[in-house]
Design a protein around this motif. Structure first.
Motif, PDB file in Angstrom:
ATOM      1  N   ASP A  93      23.606   5.647  -1.341  1.00 46.83           N
ATOM      2  CA  ASP A  93      22.875   6.667  -0.573  1.00 46.83           C
ATOM      3  C   ASP A  93      21.409   6.320  -0.388  1.00 46.83           C
ATOM      4  O   ASP A  93      20.683   7.016   0.325  1.00 46.83           O
ATOM      5  CB  ASP A  93      22.937   8.025  -1.291  1.00 46.83           C
ATOM      6  CG  ASP A  93      24.335   8.552  -1.459  1.00 46.83           C
ATOM      7  OD1 ASP A  93      25.088   8.569  -0.471  1.00 46.83           O
ATOM      8  OD2 ASP A  93      24.674   8.955  -2.600  1.00 46.83           O
ATOM      9  N   LEU A  94      20.951   5.277  -1.033  1.00 45.06           N
ATOM     10  CA  LEU A  94      19.523   5.009  -1.135  1.00 45.06           C
ATOM     11  C   LEU A  94      18.824   4.862   0.213  1.00 45.06           C
ATOM     12  O   LEU A  94      17.777   5.475   0.452  1.00 45.06           O
ATOM     13  CB  LEU A  94      19.304   3.765  -1.991  1.00 45.06           C
ATOM     14  CG  LEU A  94      17.910   3.506  -2.519  1.00 45.06           C
ATOM     15  CD1 LEU A  94      17.330   4.706  -3.241  1.00 45.06           C
ATOM     16  CD2 LEU A  94      17.937   2.308  -3.451  1.00 45.06           C
ATOM     17  N   ASN A 141      21.133  15.132   4.788  1.00 43.51           N
ATOM     18  CA  ASN A 141      19.968  15.739   5.429  1.00 43.51           C
ATOM     19  C   ASN A 141      18.874  16.107   4.448  1.00 43.51           C
ATOM     20  O   ASN A 141      17.768  16.428   4.863  1.00 43.51           O
ATOM     21  CB  ASN A 141      20.380  17.003   6.198  1.00 43.51           C
ATOM     22  CG  ASN A 141      21.155  16.679   7.445  1.00 43.51           C
ATOM     23  OD1 ASN A 141      20.785  15.787   8.195  1.00 43.51           O
ATOM     24  ND2 ASN A 141      22.243  17.388   7.666  1.00 43.51           N
ATOM     25  N   GLY A 142      19.182  16.121   3.148  1.00 44.48           N
ATOM     26  CA  GLY A 142      18.194  16.528   2.162  1.00 44.48           C
ATOM     27  C   GLY A 142      18.374  15.808   0.849  1.00 44.48           C
ATOM     28  O   GLY A 142      19.485  15.384   0.509  1.00 44.48           O
ATOM     29  N   VAL A 143      17.269  15.678   0.122  1.00 43.99           N
ATOM     30  CA  VAL A 143      17.258  14.950  -1.146  1.00 43.99           C
ATOM     31  C   VAL A 143      16.341  15.677  -2.116  1.00 43.99           C
ATOM     32  O   VAL A 143      15.308  16.225  -1.712  1.00 43.99           O
ATOM     33  CB  VAL A 143      16.726  13.505  -0.947  1.00 43.99           C
ATOM     34  CG1 VAL A 143      16.642  12.751  -2.262  1.00 43.99           C
ATOM     35  CG2 VAL A 143      17.562  12.755   0.064  1.00 43.99           C
ATOM     36  N   VAL A 144      16.706  15.670  -3.389  1.00 42.60           N
ATOM     37  CA  VAL A 144      15.822  16.136  -4.447  1.00 42.60           C
ATOM     38  C   VAL A 144      15.976  15.181  -5.628  1.00 42.60           C
ATOM     39  O   VAL A 144      17.079  14.677  -5.881  1.00 42.60           O
ATOM     40  CB  VAL A 144      16.133  17.599  -4.856  1.00 42.60           C
ATOM     41  CG1 VAL A 144      17.494  17.744  -5.497  1.00 42.60           C
ATOM     42  CG2 VAL A 144      15.066  18.168  -5.766  1.00 42.60           C
ATOM     43  N   ALA A 145      14.858  14.879  -6.301  1.00 38.97           N
ATOM     44  CA  ALA A 145      14.909  13.948  -7.432  1.00 38.97           C
ATOM     45  C   ALA A 145      13.969  14.418  -8.533  1.00 38.97           C
ATOM     46  O   ALA A 145      12.848  14.871  -8.269  1.00 38.97           O
ATOM     47  CB  ALA A 145      14.525  12.542  -6.986  1.00 38.97           C
ATOM     48  N   PHE A 146      14.445  14.290  -9.753  1.00 35.92           N
ATOM     49  CA  PHE A 146      13.711  14.656 -10.953  1.00 35.92           C
ATOM     50  C   PHE A 146      13.603  13.432 -11.846  1.00 35.92           C
ATOM     51  O   PHE A 146      14.566  12.671 -11.962  1.00 35.92           O
ATOM     52  CB  PHE A 146      14.463  15.751 -11.730  1.00 35.92           C
ATOM     53  CG  PHE A 146      14.717  16.999 -10.940  1.00 35.92           C
ATOM     54  CD1 PHE A 146      13.857  18.076 -11.046  1.00 35.92           C
ATOM     55  CD2 PHE A 146      15.825  17.098 -10.104  1.00 35.92           C
ATOM     56  CE1 PHE A 146      14.086  19.238 -10.332  1.00 35.92           C
ATOM     57  CE2 PHE A 146      16.063  18.261  -9.378  1.00 35.92           C
ATOM     58  CZ  PHE A 146      15.195  19.335  -9.494  1.00 35.92           C
ATOM     59  N   ILE A 147      12.447  13.266 -12.490  1.00 34.44           N
ATOM     60  CA  ILE A 147      12.294  12.156 -13.428  1.00 34.44           C
ATOM     61  C   ILE A 147      11.961  12.715 -14.811  1.00 34.44           C
ATOM     62  O   ILE A 147      11.277  13.726 -14.931  1.00 34.44           O
ATOM     63  CB  ILE A 147      11.253  11.121 -12.956  1.00 34.44           C
ATOM     64  CG1 ILE A 147       9.909  11.766 -12.666  1.00 34.44           C
ATOM     65  CG2 ILE A 147      11.768  10.366 -11.748  1.00 34.44           C
ATOM     66  CD1 ILE A 147       8.814  10.783 -12.334  1.00 34.44           C
ATOM     67  N   TYR A 202      10.608   4.615  -5.229  1.00 38.63           N
ATOM     68  CA  TYR A 202      10.604   5.644  -6.278  1.00 38.63           C
ATOM     69  C   TYR A 202      12.029   6.062  -6.634  1.00 38.63           C
ATOM     70  O   TYR A 202      12.365   6.192  -7.815  1.00 38.63           O
ATOM     71  CB  TYR A 202       9.794   6.864  -5.845  1.00 38.63           C
ATOM     72  CG  TYR A 202       8.317   6.590  -5.663  1.00 38.63           C
ATOM     73  CD1 TYR A 202       7.614   5.782  -6.546  1.00 38.63           C
ATOM     74  CD2 TYR A 202       7.618   7.149  -4.602  1.00 38.63           C
ATOM     75  CE1 TYR A 202       6.259   5.533  -6.375  1.00 38.63           C
ATOM     76  CE2 TYR A 202       6.264   6.914  -4.425  1.00 38.63           C
ATOM     77  CZ  TYR A 202       5.591   6.107  -5.312  1.00 38.63           C
ATOM     78  OH  TYR A 202       4.252   5.868  -5.145  1.00 38.63           O
ATOM     79  N   LEU A 203      12.861   6.260  -5.626  1.00 36.48           N
ATOM     80  CA  LEU A 203      14.252   6.640  -5.902  1.00 36.48           C
ATOM     81  C   LEU A 203      14.994   5.510  -6.612  1.00 36.48           C
ATOM     82  O   LEU A 203      15.666   5.724  -7.616  1.00 36.48           O
ATOM     83  CB  LEU A 203      14.986   6.993  -4.605  1.00 36.48           C
ATOM     84  CG  LEU A 203      14.603   8.293  -3.915  1.00 36.48           C
ATOM     85  CD1 LEU A 203      15.262   8.374  -2.545  1.00 36.48           C
ATOM     86  CD2 LEU A 203      14.981   9.501  -4.758  1.00 36.48           C
ATOM     87  N   GLY A 204      14.876   4.311  -6.076  1.00 37.47           N
ATOM     88  CA  GLY A 204      15.649   3.185  -6.584  1.00 37.47           C
ATOM     89  C   GLY A 204      15.220   2.670  -7.939  1.00 37.47           C
ATOM     90  O   GLY A 204      16.048   2.157  -8.697  1.00 37.47           O
ATOM     91  N   HIS A 205      13.940   2.799  -8.257  1.00 38.62           N
ATOM     92  CA  HIS A 205      13.443   2.246  -9.515  1.00 38.62           C
ATOM     93  C   HIS A 205      13.168   3.300 -10.584  1.00 38.62           C
ATOM     94  O   HIS A 205      12.998   2.958 -11.750  1.00 38.62           O
ATOM     95  CB  HIS A 205      12.167   1.431  -9.272  1.00 38.62           C
ATOM     96  CG  HIS A 205      12.421   0.188  -8.498  1.00 38.62           C
ATOM     97  ND1 HIS A 205      12.850  -0.981  -9.091  1.00 38.62           N
ATOM     98  CD2 HIS A 205      12.329  -0.070  -7.172  1.00 38.62           C
ATOM     99  CE1 HIS A 205      13.010  -1.907  -8.160  1.00 38.62           C
ATOM    100  NE2 HIS A 205      12.697  -1.388  -6.993  1.00 38.62           N
ATOM    101  N   ALA A 261      16.082   7.599   1.549  1.00 36.21           N
ATOM    102  CA  ALA A 261      14.702   7.197   1.825  1.00 36.21           C
ATOM    103  C   ALA A 261      14.310   7.556   3.248  1.00 36.21           C
ATOM    104  O   ALA A 261      13.187   8.007   3.507  1.00 36.21           O
ATOM    105  CB  ALA A 261      14.532   5.697   1.570  1.00 36.21           C
ATOM    106  N   THR A 262      15.230   7.384   4.190  1.00 37.49           N
ATOM    107  CA  THR A 262      14.963   7.737   5.583  1.00 37.49           C
ATOM    108  C   THR A 262      14.723   9.241   5.722  1.00 37.49           C
ATOM    109  O   THR A 262      13.802   9.680   6.423  1.00 37.49           O
ATOM    110  CB  THR A 262      16.124   7.283   6.487  1.00 37.49           C
ATOM    111  OG1 THR A 262      16.236   5.862   6.392  1.00 37.49           O
ATOM    112  CG2 THR A 262      15.901   7.679   7.934  1.00 37.49           C
ATOM    113  N   VAL A 263      15.549  10.041   5.052  1.00 34.70           N
ATOM    114  CA  VAL A 263      15.372  11.502   5.077  1.00 34.70           C
ATOM    115  C   VAL A 263      13.997  11.868   4.531  1.00 34.70           C
ATOM    116  O   VAL A 263      13.262  12.666   5.128  1.00 34.70           O
ATOM    117  CB  VAL A 263      16.484  12.203   4.259  1.00 34.70           C
ATOM    118  CG1 VAL A 263      16.135  13.655   3.977  1.00 34.70           C
ATOM    119  CG2 VAL A 263      17.808  12.123   5.001  1.00 34.70           C
TER     120      VAL A 263
END
Length: 192
Positions: free
Chosen positions: A12-13, A68-74, A50-53, A17-19
């Motif tokens: 999905d990466l 259409n949407g993404v959310v990420a937590f670290i 940021y997403l991939g690493h 990233a495009t979204v």
């Protein structure tokens, strides 16, 4: 019809990233600290890094089935990035990297709850805005943090985002103006 949201995978990466590149193309933070030339392309590549690493290997990242949407937590114990990754990030910020460094210095002085995860990014493509997808993505990711009994924090540079985050139990903890040009709100959400 309910939105189907799932954990992101490396397949999905590119789309994620495009979204996010689309979502943040006109965002005050990225306009301030990412060079104007090829701006959206730079933002897209930064989000991919940021997403991939960070988010995929160490944190939590979610995407809807329609992409259409993404959310990420670290997590709070995110390892330091490799020098080559830092060099690429500096390169992508271009002539506005000094703004990013200034922001990092000022924002690092603000409190973050102990052992809190960071809501690192959340975005919906411009074509899919206004349908509640951002809230749905937050709900899924925050439910996982709740299962882990983890607090969360975020920074936003758009005042109109505050009510969305407040509906998900975030509260403004701090507000700064950087370089007399960029407002940033730090928000905290307690462990539930």
């Amino acid at each position: 019809m309910p939105t189907s949201i799932r954990r992101m995978t490396t397949t999905d990466l590119d789309r994620a990233a495009t979204v996010l590149g689309d979502a943040f193309a006109d965002y005050p933070w990225t306009n301030w600290c990412v060079a104007a030339d090829s701006h959206q392309q730079r933002v897209t590549e930064l989000q991919r890094l940021y997403l991939g690493h960070m988010a995929l290997p160490h944190g939590l990242a979610y995407i809807d089935e329609e992409h259409n949407g993404v959310v990420a937590f670290i997590p709070p114990d995110l390892p330091e990035p490799e020098e080559s990754l830092v060099a690429k990030i500096v390169e992508l910020h271009g002539d506005r990297f000094e703004h990013a460094a200034e922001a990092e210095q000022r924002l690092s002085a603000m409190d973050v709850p102990d052992d809190a995860w960071c809501l690192a990014t959340a975005g919906v493509s411009r074509a899919a805005r206004g349908r509640g997808l951002g809230g749905d993505l937050l709900k899924v990711g925050l439910a996982e943090l709740d299962r882990r009994n983890a607090a969360c924090w975020l920074d936003t540079s758009t005042h109109r985002n505050l009510p969305l985050y407040e509906r998900h139990n975030f509260a403004v903890a701090n507000h700064v103006v950087l370089d007399d040009a960029l407002e940033v709100w730090r928000m905290h959400r307690p462990a539930i």
